[in-house]
Design a protein around this motif. Structure first.
Motif, PDB file in Angstrom:
ATOM      1  N   THR A   1       0.752  -1.531   0.305  1.00  0.00           N
ATOM      2  CA  THR A   1       0.050   0.118   0.135  1.00  0.00           C
ATOM      3  C   THR A   1       0.597   1.537  -0.015  1.00  0.00           C
ATOM      4  N   LEU A   2       2.239   1.262   0.142  1.00  0.00           N
ATOM      5  CA  LEU A   2       2.867   2.419   0.023  1.00  0.00           C
ATOM      6  C   LEU A   2       3.221   2.569  -0.913  1.00  0.00           C
ATOM      7  N   LYS A   3       2.802   3.986  -0.830  1.00  0.00           N
ATOM      8  CA  LYS A   3       3.886   4.633  -2.836  1.00  0.00           C
ATOM      9  C   LYS A   3       5.160   5.673  -2.446  1.00  0.00           C
ATOM     10  N   TRP A   4       6.059   5.955  -3.796  1.00  0.00           N
ATOM     11  CA  TRP A   4       7.189   6.727  -3.093  1.00  0.00           C
ATOM     12  C   TRP A   4       6.572   8.107  -3.473  1.00  0.00           C
ATOM     13  N   VAL A   5       5.991   8.921  -3.061  1.00  0.00           N
ATOM     14  CA  VAL A   5       5.986  10.375  -3.380  1.00  0.00           C
ATOM     15  C   VAL A   5       7.354  11.197  -3.844  1.00  0.00           C
ATOM     16  N   ALA A   6       7.443  12.775  -4.614  1.00  0.00           N
ATOM     17  CA  ALA A   6       8.299  13.393  -4.200  1.00  0.00           C
ATOM     18  C   ALA A   6       7.484  14.397  -3.448  1.00  0.00           C
ATOM     19  N   ALA A   7       8.416  14.793  -2.803  1.00  0.00           N
ATOM     20  CA  ALA A   7       8.115  16.156  -1.426  1.00  0.00           C
ATOM     21  C   ALA A   7       9.147  17.243  -1.660  1.00  0.00           C
TER      22      ALA A   7
ATOM     23  N   PHE B   1      12.419  12.328  -2.161  1.00  0.00           N
ATOM     24  CA  PHE B   1      11.434  10.724  -2.334  1.00  0.00           C
ATOM     25  C   PHE B   1      10.883  10.456  -0.948  1.00  0.00           C
ATOM     26  N   ILE B   2      10.024  10.418  -0.648  1.00  0.00           N
ATOM     27  CA  ILE B   2       8.893   9.529   0.709  1.00  0.00           C
ATOM     28  C   ILE B   2       8.116   8.844   0.320  1.00  0.00           C
ATOM     29  N   ARG B   3       8.484   7.506   1.146  1.00  0.00           N
ATOM     30  CA  ARG B   3       7.877   6.304   0.772  1.00  0.00           C
ATOM     31  C   ARG B   3       6.126   6.133   2.013  1.00  0.00           C
ATOM     32  N   LEU B   4       5.642   6.779   1.702  1.00  0.00           N
ATOM     33  CA  LEU B   4       4.143   6.572   2.792  1.00  0.00           C
ATOM     34  C   LEU B   4       2.658   6.232   1.754  1.00  0.00           C
ATOM     35  N   ASP B   5       1.302   5.818   2.499  1.00  0.00           N
ATOM     36  CA  ASP B   5       0.300   5.790   1.801  1.00  0.00           C
ATOM     37  C   ASP B   5       0.250   7.183   2.260  1.00  0.00           C
TER      38      ASP B   5
END
Length: 72
Positions: A6-12, A61-65
């Motif tokens: 369920t976790l996805k990599w997103v750019a912050a 890059f952060i890995r979260l839901d």
């Protein structure tokens, strides 16, 4: 179901010069992060130095839901 699926990599986007503080805060919250870096050779007078620079300046890059957290 595995939690990692369920976790996805997103750019912050980072504030200027806040990478180290951001990494410390994410580590304290047990959030997985990745800030790709590269070495660059720069010249300071007659001396050449190898310094680390971000591959994507201003981003981490952060890995979260994203669905379960209040992300701002």
């Amino acid at each position: 179901m595995s939690k990692n699926k369920t976790l996805k990599w997103v750019a912050a986007q980072l504030r200027p010069n806040m990478l180290s503080k951001t990494e410390i805060n994410l580590y304290r919250q047990s959030i997985e992060f990745f800030a790709p870096k590269r070495y660059e050779t720069v010249r300071c007078g007659k001396i050449f130095k190898k310094i680390q620079k971000l591959l994507f300046p201003g981003y981490i890059f952060i890995r979260l839901d994203p669905d379960s957290l209040d992300v701002r």
